[in-house]
Design a protein around this motif. Structure first.
Motif, PDB file in Angstrom:
ATOM      1  N   PRO A   1     -40.163  11.855 -28.815  1.00  0.00           N
ATOM      2  CA  PRO A   1     -39.209  12.881 -28.375  1.00  0.00           C
ATOM      3  C   PRO A   1     -39.637  13.507 -27.049  1.00  0.00           C
ATOM      4  O   PRO A   1     -40.814  13.767 -26.819  1.00  0.00           O
ATOM      5  N   ARG A   2     -38.658  13.765 -26.213  1.00  0.00           N
ATOM      6  CA  ARG A   2     -38.945  14.319 -24.889  1.00  0.00           C
ATOM      7  C   ARG A   2     -39.601  15.698 -24.988  1.00  0.00           C
ATOM      8  O   ARG A   2     -40.420  16.068 -24.152  1.00  0.00           O
ATOM      9  N   VAL A   3     -39.238  16.455 -26.023  1.00  0.00           N
ATOM     10  CA  VAL A   3     -39.816  17.786 -26.161  1.00  0.00           C
ATOM     11  C   VAL A   3     -41.312  17.715 -26.421  1.00  0.00           C
ATOM     12  O   VAL A   3     -42.080  18.586 -25.966  1.00  0.00           O
ATOM     13  N   LEU A   4     -41.773  16.672 -27.120  1.00  0.00           N
ATOM     14  CA  LEU A   4     -43.210  16.516 -27.360  1.00  0.00           C
ATOM     15  C   LEU A   4     -43.945  16.218 -26.052  1.00  0.00           C
ATOM     16  O   LEU A   4     -45.035  16.743 -25.802  1.00  0.00           O
ATOM     17  N   ILE A   5     -43.328  15.367 -25.231  1.00  0.00           N
ATOM     18  CA  ILE A   5     -43.942  15.043 -23.941  1.00  0.00           C
ATOM     19  C   ILE A   5     -43.998  16.296 -23.076  1.00  0.00           C
ATOM     20  O   ILE A   5     -45.011  16.581 -22.417  1.00  0.00           O
ATOM     21  N   ALA A   6     -42.926  17.075 -23.089  1.00  0.00           N
ATOM     22  CA  ALA A   6     -42.869  18.289 -22.270  1.00  0.00           C
ATOM     23  C   ALA A   6     -43.927  19.294 -22.678  1.00  0.00           C
ATOM     24  O   ALA A   6     -44.650  19.842 -21.833  1.00  0.00           O
ATOM     25  N   THR A   7     -44.025  19.565 -23.980  1.00  0.00           N
ATOM     26  CA  THR A   7     -45.011  20.555 -24.433  1.00  0.00           C
ATOM     27  C   THR A   7     -46.436  20.069 -24.211  1.00  0.00           C
ATOM     28  O   THR A   7     -47.335  20.864 -23.924  1.00  0.00           O
ATOM     29  N   ALA A   8     -46.644  18.756 -24.319  1.00  0.00           N
ATOM     30  CA  ALA A   8     -47.979  18.212 -24.048  1.00  0.00           C
ATOM     31  C   ALA A   8     -48.334  18.364 -22.573  1.00  0.00           C
ATOM     32  O   ALA A   8     -49.481  18.680 -22.219  1.00  0.00           O
ATOM     33  N   LEU A   9     -47.357  18.177 -21.692  1.00  0.00           N
ATOM     34  CA  LEU A   9     -47.600  18.336 -20.258  1.00  0.00           C
ATOM     35  C   LEU A   9     -47.980  19.774 -19.924  1.00  0.00           C
ATOM     36  O   LEU A   9     -48.814  20.013 -19.040  1.00  0.00           O
ATOM     37  N   VAL A  10     -47.364  20.724 -20.618  1.00  0.00           N
ATOM     38  CA  VAL A  10     -47.733  22.125 -20.399  1.00  0.00           C
ATOM     39  C   VAL A  10     -49.206  22.344 -20.724  1.00  0.00           C
ATOM     40  O   VAL A  10     -49.940  23.010 -19.991  1.00  0.00           O
ATOM     41  N   GLY A  11     -49.650  21.744 -21.827  1.00  0.00           N
ATOM     42  CA  GLY A  11     -51.046  21.903 -22.222  1.00  0.00           C
ATOM     43  C   GLY A  11     -52.028  21.224 -21.291  1.00  0.00           C
ATOM     44  O   GLY A  11     -53.189  21.628 -21.200  1.00  0.00           O
ATOM     45  N   LEU A  12     -51.564  20.198 -20.559  1.00  0.00           N
ATOM     46  CA  LEU A  12     -52.460  19.444 -19.679  1.00  0.00           C
ATOM     47  C   LEU A  12     -52.265  19.774 -18.203  1.00  0.00           C
ATOM     48  O   LEU A  12     -52.884  19.144 -17.343  1.00  0.00           O
ATOM     49  N   ALA A  13     -51.406  20.737 -17.904  1.00  0.00           N
ATOM     50  CA  ALA A  13     -51.024  21.010 -16.513  1.00  0.00           C
ATOM     51  C   ALA A  13     -52.200  21.379 -15.627  1.00  0.00           C
ATOM     52  O   ALA A  13     -52.208  21.079 -14.432  1.00  0.00           O
ATOM     53  N   THR A  14     -53.196  22.047 -16.181  1.00  0.00           N
ATOM     54  CA  THR A  14     -54.324  22.516 -15.351  1.00  0.00           C
ATOM     55  C   THR A  14     -55.432  21.479 -15.217  1.00  0.00           C
ATOM     56  O   THR A  14     -56.399  21.699 -14.481  1.00  0.00           O
ATOM     57  N   GLY A  15     -55.328  20.370 -15.918  1.00  0.00           N
ATOM     58  CA  GLY A  15     -56.382  19.358 -15.866  1.00  0.00           C
ATOM     59  C   GLY A  15     -56.408  18.609 -14.544  1.00  0.00           C
ATOM     60  O   GLY A  15     -55.371  18.391 -13.915  1.00  0.00           O
ATOM     61  N   ARG A  16     -57.584  18.231 -14.115  1.00  0.00           N
ATOM     62  CA  ARG A  16     -57.760  17.499 -12.864  1.00  0.00           C
ATOM     63  C   ARG A  16     -58.208  16.073 -13.179  1.00  0.00           C
ATOM     64  O   ARG A  16     -59.311  15.860 -13.693  1.00  0.00           O
ATOM     65  N   THR A  17     -57.348  15.127 -12.870  1.00  0.00           N
ATOM     66  CA  THR A  17     -57.642  13.736 -13.171  1.00  0.00           C
ATOM     67  C   THR A  17     -58.753  13.215 -12.269  1.00  0.00           C
ATOM     68  O   THR A  17     -58.747  13.484 -11.062  1.00  0.00           O
ATOM     69  N   PRO A  18     -59.714  12.451 -12.800  1.00  0.00           N
ATOM     70  CA  PRO A  18     -60.777  11.879 -11.961  1.00  0.00           C
ATOM     71  C   PRO A  18     -60.220  10.941 -10.894  1.00  0.00           C
ATOM     72  O   PRO A  18     -59.105  10.412 -11.016  1.00  0.00           O
ATOM     73  N   ALA A  19     -60.988  10.741  -9.839  1.00  0.00           N
ATOM     74  CA  ALA A  19     -60.575   9.840  -8.771  1.00  0.00           C
ATOM     75  C   ALA A  19     -60.358   8.431  -9.303  1.00  0.00           C
ATOM     76  O   ALA A  19     -61.061   7.975 -10.198  1.00  0.00           O
ATOM     77  N   SER A  20     -59.360   7.752  -8.750  1.00  0.00           N
ATOM     78  CA  SER A  20     -59.021   6.362  -9.088  1.00  0.00           C
ATOM     79  C   SER A  20     -58.518   6.202 -10.516  1.00  0.00           C
ATOM     80  O   SER A  20     -58.510   5.108 -11.051  1.00  0.00           O
ATOM     81  N   ALA A  21     -58.122   7.307 -11.144  1.00  0.00           N
ATOM     82  CA  ALA A  21     -57.501   7.251 -12.474  1.00  0.00           C
ATOM     83  C   ALA A  21     -56.102   7.843 -12.367  1.00  0.00           C
ATOM     84  O   ALA A  21     -55.773   8.538 -11.402  1.00  0.00           O
ATOM     85  N   LEU A  22     -55.268   7.569 -13.358  1.00  0.00           N
ATOM     86  CA  LEU A  22     -53.927   8.123 -13.420  1.00  0.00           C
ATOM     87  C   LEU A  22     -53.839   9.002 -14.659  1.00  0.00           C
ATOM     88  O   LEU A  22     -54.177   8.554 -15.759  1.00  0.00           O
ATOM     89  N   GLY A  23     -53.392  10.248 -14.476  1.00  0.00           N
ATOM     90  CA  GLY A  23     -53.396  11.178 -15.592  1.00  0.00           C
ATOM     91  C   GLY A  23     -52.056  11.825 -15.842  1.00  0.00           C
ATOM     92  O   GLY A  23     -51.211  11.909 -14.940  1.00  0.00           O
ATOM     93  N   ALA A  24     -51.864  12.309 -17.072  1.00  0.00           N
ATOM     94  CA  ALA A  24     -50.597  12.931 -17.454  1.00  0.00           C
ATOM     95  C   ALA A  24     -50.440  14.318 -16.856  1.00  0.00           C
ATOM     96  O   ALA A  24     -49.326  14.784 -16.636  1.00  0.00           O
ATOM     97  N   GLY A  25     -51.540  15.032 -16.597  1.00  0.00           N
ATOM     98  CA  GLY A  25     -51.449  16.382 -16.067  1.00  0.00           C
ATOM     99  C   GLY A  25     -51.369  16.392 -14.559  1.00  0.00           C
ATOM    100  O   GLY A  25     -50.869  15.464 -13.938  1.00  0.00           O
ATOM    101  N   GLY A  26     -51.858  17.460 -13.965  1.00  0.00           N
ATOM    102  CA  GLY A  26     -51.880  17.540 -12.507  1.00  0.00           C
ATOM    103  C   GLY A  26     -50.817  18.461 -11.942  1.00  0.00           C
ATOM    104  O   GLY A  26     -50.119  19.176 -12.665  1.00  0.00           O
ATOM    105  N   ASP A  27     -50.667  18.428 -10.618  1.00  0.00           N
ATOM    106  CA  ASP A  27     -49.808  19.377  -9.917  1.00  0.00           C
ATOM    107  C   ASP A  27     -48.330  19.203 -10.236  1.00  0.00           C
ATOM    108  O   ASP A  27     -47.550  20.148 -10.105  1.00  0.00           O
ATOM    109  N   THR A  28     -47.913  17.982 -10.598  1.00  0.00           N
ATOM    110  CA  THR A  28     -46.485  17.736 -10.844  1.00  0.00           C
ATOM    111  C   THR A  28     -46.086  17.985 -12.291  1.00  0.00           C
ATOM    112  O   THR A  28     -44.920  17.805 -12.637  1.00  0.00           O
ATOM    113  N   ALA A  29     -47.025  18.392 -13.135  1.00  0.00           N
ATOM    114  CA  ALA A  29     -46.755  18.472 -14.572  1.00  0.00           C
ATOM    115  C   ALA A  29     -45.617  19.435 -14.899  1.00  0.00           C
ATOM    116  O   ALA A  29     -44.721  19.113 -15.693  1.00  0.00           O
TER     117      ALA A  29
END
Length: 315
Positions: free
Chosen positions: A231-259
């Motif tokens: 469900p899209r709502v699960l993805i949305a709420t999970a992104l809120v929880g990960l919004a402040t995380g900083r993904t390591p270099a050369s990796a792709l992460g769910a959080g970040g500035d666009t979350a």
């Protein structure tokens, strides 16, 4: 005139295309198509430069009369020129060689650097992380809420204990689906290609804008792929929880500035593009990729037709 057109096109496109594509309000409704358009735009600029050099170095008659004459002309380049001047031919070949060499070098440099960083990170994960069979991911004891994927030969998804504590099991499953979508789609290669062009030819607006846009579009695409099973709502709420995380270099992460922007997109999805709009987008991709090649081949085709029509009339 063909060489002039092929030379002017990249000069204009490098400034006009980023403005046109950057204003496309439909990109978040069809991220895969938007990714393809940005890649096609970059390829058309590079291809047009190479084709302009080809047109200057090879006369239309050579193309029109077949490959045998083409290979024979290769020797003539170094001695007699090609109907232009020896200097013009030399400049054209030098420019084409420099462009190809620069792109190849920067692409190799980006890929090697990313591979080195991922190998080092994988070594750290081997010491600090543990593989969770149930999640199908590597779990790292770390308070910061992070979830990301590490592409490469031994691709893996990673999640921290901080994220596991703050997210529900359903949210964790949605986030990991997002990361696996990155791995299946080989999105790291999309980002690496844009990075290579932007660093090979700095301060070119199209390449700079493409690098930024593609980095965001692959996240939207991974969100959409994850939303097929969760469900899209699960993805949305999970992104809120990960919004402040900083993904390591050369990796792709769910959080970040666009979350946070992606959260709004997940909660208020817009209508997908219609068939006509997608067809128009596909035609635009074809025009960007095929247009310079058609322009470059027209003189040779004209020479070919003129030669054979003359033979038919002579009979």
């Amino acid at each position: 005139m063909t060489a002039v057109a092929l030379t002017l096109y990249p000069l204009l496109a490098a400034f006009i295309l980023p403005r046109v594509l950057g204003r496309a309000g439909w990109a978040d409704r069809a991220p895969r198509l938007a990714i393809t358009l940005w890649q096609a735009a970059c390829a058309s600029v590079v291809g047009s430069v190479l084709l302009a050099a080809f047109v200057l170095a090879v006369p239309p008659a050579v193309v029109g009369h077949g490959l045998a004459a083409f290979f024979a002309a290769c020797t003539a380049w170094l001695t007699h020129g090609t109907g232009m001047t020896v200097a013009t031919t030399g400049i054209a070949v030098t420019v084409a060689g420099a462009v190809v060499t620069r792109i190849a070098y920067r692409t190799a440099a980006v890929l090697v650097r990313a591979r080195t960083e991922r190998r080092r990170h994988a070594e750290v994960l081997a010491r600090l992380g543990r593989h969770d069979e149930r999640l199908g991911a590597i779990v790292v004891d770390y308070d910061e809420r992070l979830a990301y994927c590490l592409p490469g030969r031994r691709a893996s998804t990673v999640i921290t204990t901080g994220a596991l504590r703050s997210l529900s099991p359903e949210q964790v499953a949605a986030v990991l689906a997002h990361e696996r979508a990155h791995l299946r789609g080989r999105h790291h290669l999309v980002v690496a290609g844009a990075e290579a062009l932007a660093t090979a030819f700095p301060r070119v607006p199209l390449f700079e804008r493409a690098r930024a846009e593609l980095a965001g579009l692959v996240e939207l695409l991974a969100d959409d792929m994850a939303a097929r099973r969760h469900p899209r709502v699960l993805i949305a709420t999970a992104l809120v929880g990960l919004a402040t995380g900083r993904t390591p270099a050369s990796a792709l992460g769910a959080g970040g500035d666009t979350a946070l922007a992606r959260v709004r997109r997940m909660l208020r999805p817009e209508t997908p593009l219609g068939r006509g709009q997608r067809l128009a987008g596909a035609l635009a991709v074809g025009l960007l990729l095929g247009g310079p090649a058609v322009v470059a081949l027209l003189p040779g085709l004209g020479s070919f037709l003129a030669h054979h029509c003359h033979e038919l009339l002579a009979r």
